[in-house]
Design a protein around this motif. Structure first.
Motif, PDB file in Angstrom:
ATOM      1  N   LYS A  39       0.750  -1.257   0.138  1.00  9.83           N
ATOM      2  CA  LYS A  39       0.004  -0.197   0.022  1.00  9.83           C
ATOM      3  C   LYS A  39       0.992   1.301   0.209  1.00  9.83           C
ATOM      4  CE  LYS A  39      -3.402   2.542   2.705  1.00  9.83           C
ATOM      5  NZ  LYS A  39      -4.280   2.866   3.709  1.00  9.83           N
ATOM      6  N   ILE A  40       0.362   2.156  -0.752  1.00 13.03           N
ATOM      7  CA  ILE A  40       0.977   3.279  -0.773  1.00 13.03           C
ATOM      8  C   ILE A  40      -0.114   4.267  -0.067  1.00 13.03           C
ATOM      9  CG2 ILE A  40       1.619   5.672  -1.926  1.00 13.03           C
ATOM     10  CD1 ILE A  40       2.626   3.885  -4.233  1.00 13.03           C
ATOM     11  N   TRP A  41       0.005   5.225   1.082  1.00  9.43           N
ATOM     12  CA  TRP A  41      -0.571   5.768   1.799  1.00  9.43           C
ATOM     13  C   TRP A  41      -0.700   7.172   1.196  1.00  9.43           C
ATOM     14  CZ3 TRP A  41      -3.138   4.621   6.548  1.00  9.43           C
ATOM     15  CH2 TRP A  41      -2.978   3.291   7.094  1.00  9.43           C
ATOM     16  N   THR A  42      -1.920   7.765   0.962  1.00  8.79           N
ATOM     17  CA  THR A  42      -1.950   9.388   0.549  1.00  8.79           C
ATOM     18  C   THR A  42      -2.595  10.185   1.331  1.00  8.79           C
ATOM     19  OG1 THR A  42      -3.973   8.714  -0.576  1.00  8.79           O
ATOM     20  CG2 THR A  42      -1.993   8.177  -1.909  1.00  8.79           C
ATOM     21  N   GLU A  43      -2.348  11.356   1.273  1.00  6.43           N
ATOM     22  CA  GLU A  43      -2.940  12.403   2.195  1.00  6.43           C
ATOM     23  C   GLU A  43      -2.744  13.746   1.454  1.00  6.43           C
ATOM     24  OE1 GLU A  43       0.623  13.608   5.474  1.00  6.43           O
ATOM     25  OE2 GLU A  43      -0.502  11.861   5.742  1.00  6.43           O
ATOM     26  N   SER A  44      -3.674  14.665   1.620  1.00  5.97           N
ATOM     27  CA  SER A  44      -3.630  16.024   1.549  1.00  5.97           C
ATOM     28  C   SER A  44      -4.259  17.028   2.347  1.00  5.97           C
ATOM     29  CB  SER A  44      -4.210  16.190  -0.040  1.00  5.97           C
ATOM     30  OG  SER A  44      -4.572  17.457  -0.408  1.00  5.97           O
ATOM     31  N   PRO A  45      -3.375  17.463   3.294  1.00  2.00           N
ATOM     32  CA  PRO A  45      -4.000  18.163   4.392  1.00  2.00           C
ATOM     33  C   PRO A  45      -4.869  19.578   3.885  1.00  2.00           C
ATOM     34  CG  PRO A  45      -1.944  17.518   4.917  1.00  2.00           C
ATOM     35  CD  PRO A  45      -2.022  17.012   3.564  1.00  2.00           C
ATOM     36  N   GLU A  46      -4.379  20.024   2.620  1.00  2.09           N
ATOM     37  CA  GLU A  46      -4.780  21.007   2.129  1.00  2.09           C
ATOM     38  C   GLU A  46      -6.330  21.002   1.919  1.00  2.09           C
ATOM     39  OE1 GLU A  46      -0.529  20.887   1.899  1.00  2.09           O
ATOM     40  OE2 GLU A  46      -1.964  19.597   0.897  1.00  2.09           O
ATOM     41  N   THR A  47      -6.639  19.799   1.338  1.00  3.41           N
ATOM     42  CA  THR A  47      -8.155  19.456   0.808  1.00  3.41           C
ATOM     43  C   THR A  47      -8.660  18.452   1.831  1.00  3.41           C
ATOM     44  OG1 THR A  47      -7.385  17.639  -0.742  1.00  3.41           O
ATOM     45  CG2 THR A  47      -7.336  19.963  -1.642  1.00  3.41           C
ATOM     46  N   ASN A  48      -8.248  18.159   3.106  1.00  3.05           N
ATOM     47  CA  ASN A  48      -8.651  17.217   3.778  1.00  3.05           C
ATOM     48  C   ASN A  48      -8.983  15.705   3.154  1.00  3.05           C
ATOM     49  OD1 ASN A  48      -8.435  18.764   6.201  1.00  3.05           O
ATOM     50  ND2 ASN A  48     -10.463  19.682   5.734  1.00  3.05           N
ATOM     51  N   LEU A  49      -7.957  15.289   2.272  1.00  3.50           N
ATOM     52  CA  LEU A  49      -8.300  13.943   1.752  1.00  3.50           C
ATOM     53  C   LEU A  49      -7.273  12.902   2.234  1.00  3.50           C
ATOM     54  CD1 LEU A  49      -9.078  14.858  -1.988  1.00  3.50           C
ATOM     55  CD2 LEU A  49     -10.646  13.875  -0.547  1.00  3.50           C
ATOM     56  N   ALA A  50      -7.782  11.786   2.383  1.00  2.95           N
ATOM     57  CA  ALA A  50      -6.866  10.725   2.867  1.00  2.95           C
ATOM     58  C   ALA A  50      -7.130   9.504   2.151  1.00  2.95           C
ATOM     59  CB  ALA A  50      -6.756  10.296   4.242  1.00  2.95           C
ATOM     60  N   GLY A  51      -6.165   8.449   2.077  1.00  2.00           N
ATOM     61  CA  GLY A  51      -6.730   7.202   1.117  1.00  2.00           C
ATOM     62  C   GLY A  51      -5.356   6.521   1.066  1.00  2.00           C
ATOM     63  N   GLY A  52      -5.363   5.715   0.064  1.00  2.00           N
ATOM     64  CA  GLY A  52      -4.206   4.867  -0.444  1.00  2.00           C
ATOM     65  C   GLY A  52      -4.500   4.041  -1.858  1.00  2.00           C
ATOM     66  N   ILE A  53      -3.360   3.565  -2.281  1.00  2.90           N
ATOM     67  CA  ILE A  53      -3.147   2.775  -3.395  1.00  2.90           C
ATOM     68  C   ILE A  53      -2.833   1.542  -3.021  1.00  2.90           C
ATOM     69  CG2 ILE A  53      -2.119   2.558  -5.621  1.00  2.90           C
ATOM     70  CD1 ILE A  53      -3.841   5.087  -5.383  1.00  2.90           C
ATOM     71  N   TYR A  54      -3.691   0.474  -3.044  1.00  2.00           N
ATOM     72  CA  TYR A  54      -3.363  -0.893  -2.656  1.00  2.00           C
ATOM     73  C   TYR A  54      -3.107  -1.866  -3.846  1.00  2.00           C
ATOM     74  CZ  TYR A  54      -6.210   0.757   1.451  1.00  2.00           C
ATOM     75  OH  TYR A  54      -6.640   1.315   2.412  1.00  2.00           O
ATOM     76  N   ILE A  55      -2.228  -2.798  -3.530  1.00  2.00           N
ATOM     77  CA  ILE A  55      -1.941  -3.792  -4.560  1.00  2.00           C
ATOM     78  C   ILE A  55      -2.644  -5.300  -3.938  1.00  2.00           C
ATOM     79  CG2 ILE A  55      -0.439  -5.070  -6.413  1.00  2.00           C
ATOM     80  CD1 ILE A  55      -0.994  -1.977  -6.627  1.00  2.00           C
ATOM     81  N   PHE A  56      -3.706  -5.790  -4.423  1.00  2.00           N
ATOM     82  CA  PHE A  56      -3.896  -7.199  -4.281  1.00  2.00           C
ATOM     83  C   PHE A  56      -3.556  -8.179  -5.458  1.00  2.00           C
ATOM     84  CE2 PHE A  56      -6.165  -4.529  -1.349  1.00  2.00           C
ATOM     85  CZ  PHE A  56      -6.486  -5.045  -0.043  1.00  2.00           C
ATOM     86  N   LYS A  57      -3.407  -9.429  -4.715  1.00  2.00           N
ATOM     87  CA  LYS A  57      -3.210 -10.539  -5.695  1.00  2.00           C
ATOM     88  C   LYS A  57      -4.489 -10.974  -6.620  1.00  2.00           C
ATOM     89  CE  LYS A  57       0.373 -12.446  -2.738  1.00  2.00           C
ATOM     90  NZ  LYS A  57       0.609 -13.751  -2.050  1.00  2.00           N
ATOM     91  N   THR A  58      -5.670 -10.827  -6.152  1.00  2.00           N
ATOM     92  CA  THR A  58      -6.906 -10.920  -7.022  1.00  2.00           C
ATOM     93  C   THR A  58      -7.846  -9.901  -6.878  1.00  2.00           C
ATOM     94  OG1 THR A  58      -8.031 -12.102  -5.326  1.00  2.00           O
ATOM     95  CG2 THR A  58      -6.504 -13.418  -6.684  1.00  2.00           C
ATOM     96  N   LYS A  59      -8.712  -9.820  -7.860  1.00  2.00           N
ATOM     97  CA  LYS A  59      -9.652  -8.875  -7.880  1.00  2.00           C
ATOM     98  C   LYS A  59     -10.803  -9.297  -6.528  1.00  2.00           C
ATOM     99  CE  LYS A  59     -13.375  -6.847 -10.634  1.00  2.00           C
ATOM    100  NZ  LYS A  59     -14.090  -6.815 -11.906  1.00  2.00           N
TER     101      LYS A  59
END
Length: 101
Positions: A39-59
Protein backbone atom coordinates in the motif's frame (compact mmCIF):
# COMPACT_ATOMS: atom_id res chain seq x y z
CA UNK A 1 -2.77 -10.76 -12.56
CA UNK A 2 -2.65 -8.26 -9.69
CA UNK A 3 -5.22 -5.54 -9.00
CA UNK A 4 -5.06 -1.94 -7.80
CA UNK A 5 -7.53 -0.69 -5.22
CA UNK A 6 -7.58 3.11 -5.21
CA UNK A 7 -9.40 4.70 -2.26
CA UNK A 8 -9.84 8.27 -1.05
CA UNK A 9 -12.18 10.00 1.35
CA UNK A 10 -12.62 13.27 3.23
CA UNK A 11 -10.94 13.32 6.62
CA UNK A 12 -10.13 16.20 8.98
CA UNK A 13 -6.81 14.68 10.04
CA UNK A 14 -4.53 13.71 11.50
CA UNK A 15 -1.93 13.98 8.76
CA UNK A 16 1.85 13.64 8.47
CA UNK A 17 3.82 12.36 11.43
CA UNK A 18 0.78 12.37 13.72
CA UNK A 19 -1.13 10.20 11.24
CA UNK A 20 1.86 7.86 10.98
CA UNK A 21 2.01 7.46 14.75
CA UNK A 22 -1.73 7.07 15.29
CA UNK A 23 -2.34 4.69 12.37
CA UNK A 24 0.72 2.48 12.86
CA UNK A 25 -1.34 -0.37 14.31
CA UNK A 26 -3.75 -0.17 11.39
CA UNK A 27 -0.85 -0.25 8.94
CA UNK A 28 0.51 -3.41 10.55
CA UNK A 29 -2.93 -5.07 10.50
CA UNK A 30 -3.34 -4.39 6.77
CA UNK A 31 -0.27 -6.56 6.16
CA UNK A 32 -2.31 -9.52 7.42
CA UNK A 33 -5.20 -9.11 4.95
CA UNK A 34 -5.78 -11.94 2.47
CA UNK A 35 -4.19 -11.26 -0.91
CA UNK A 36 -2.61 -7.96 0.19
CA UNK A 37 0.75 -7.11 -1.40
CA UNK A 38 1.46 -3.45 -0.56
CA UNK A 39 0.00 0.00 0.00
CA UNK A 40 0.99 3.59 -0.63
CA UNK A 41 -0.66 5.87 1.93
CA UNK A 42 -1.96 9.15 0.48
CA UNK A 43 -2.93 12.41 2.15
CA UNK A 44 -3.72 16.03 1.34
CA UNK A 45 -4.11 18.21 4.44
CA UNK A 46 -4.93 21.16 2.16
CA UNK A 47 -8.06 19.44 0.83
CA UNK A 48 -8.73 17.13 3.82
CA UNK A 49 -8.34 13.98 1.73
CA UNK A 50 -6.76 10.71 2.80
CA UNK A 51 -6.61 7.24 1.34
CA UNK A 52 -4.29 4.91 -0.44
CA UNK A 53 -3.23 2.87 -3.40
CA UNK A 54 -3.32 -0.86 -2.59
CA UNK A 55 -2.13 -3.84 -4.58
CA UNK A 56 -3.94 -7.18 -4.15
CA UNK A 57 -3.22 -10.55 -5.74
CA UNK A 58 -6.80 -11.01 -6.98
CA UNK A 59 -9.85 -8.93 -7.75
CA UNK A 60 -11.80 -10.95 -5.19
CA UNK A 61 -9.40 -10.12 -2.34
CA UNK A 62 -9.45 -6.43 -3.33
CA UNK A 63 -13.26 -6.46 -3.29
CA UNK A 64 -13.34 -8.24 0.08
CA UNK A 65 -10.92 -5.73 1.59
CA UNK A 66 -12.84 -2.76 0.14
CA UNK A 67 -16.09 -4.05 1.67
CA UNK A 68 -14.47 -4.44 5.10
CA UNK A 69 -12.62 -1.11 4.85
CA UNK A 70 -15.75 0.80 3.81
CA UNK A 71 -17.59 -0.59 6.85
CA UNK A 72 -14.64 0.31 9.12
CA UNK A 73 -14.59 3.87 7.77
CA UNK A 74 -18.36 4.16 8.30
CA UNK A 75 -17.71 3.29 11.93
CA UNK A 76 -15.53 6.41 12.09
CA UNK A 77 -18.29 8.48 10.48
CA UNK A 78 -16.67 8.47 7.02
CA UNK A 79 -19.30 7.51 4.47
CA UNK A 80 -18.25 9.33 1.27
CA UNK A 81 -15.64 6.85 0.04
CA UNK A 82 -14.36 6.97 -3.55
CA UNK A 83 -12.97 3.62 -4.67
CA UNK A 84 -11.91 1.88 -7.85
CA UNK A 85 -10.56 -1.58 -8.55
CA UNK A 86 -8.47 -1.85 -11.70
CA UNK A 87 -6.46 -4.66 -13.28
CA UNK A 88 -2.72 -4.13 -13.65
CA UNK A 89 -1.19 -4.51 -17.11
CA UNK A 90 1.85 -6.41 -15.86
CA UNK A 91 3.87 -6.25 -19.09
CA UNK A 92 3.79 -2.46 -19.29
CA UNK A 93 4.07 -2.07 -15.53
CA UNK A 94 7.27 -4.12 -15.50
CA UNK A 95 8.81 -1.86 -18.16
CA UNK A 96 8.18 1.16 -15.92
CA UNK A 97 10.07 -0.33 -12.93
CA UNK A 98 7.17 -1.50 -10.76
CA UNK A 99 7.90 -3.93 -7.95
CA UNK A 100 4.69 -5.78 -8.92
CA UNK A 101 5.51 -8.84 -11.03
Amino acid sequence: MAYVLQVDFTMNGPFGDVMAAEFSGLAHSINEEEGFMWKIWTESPETNLAGGIYIFKTKETAEKYLDMHTKRLAGFGITDVNAKILAINSKLTEITNSPVK
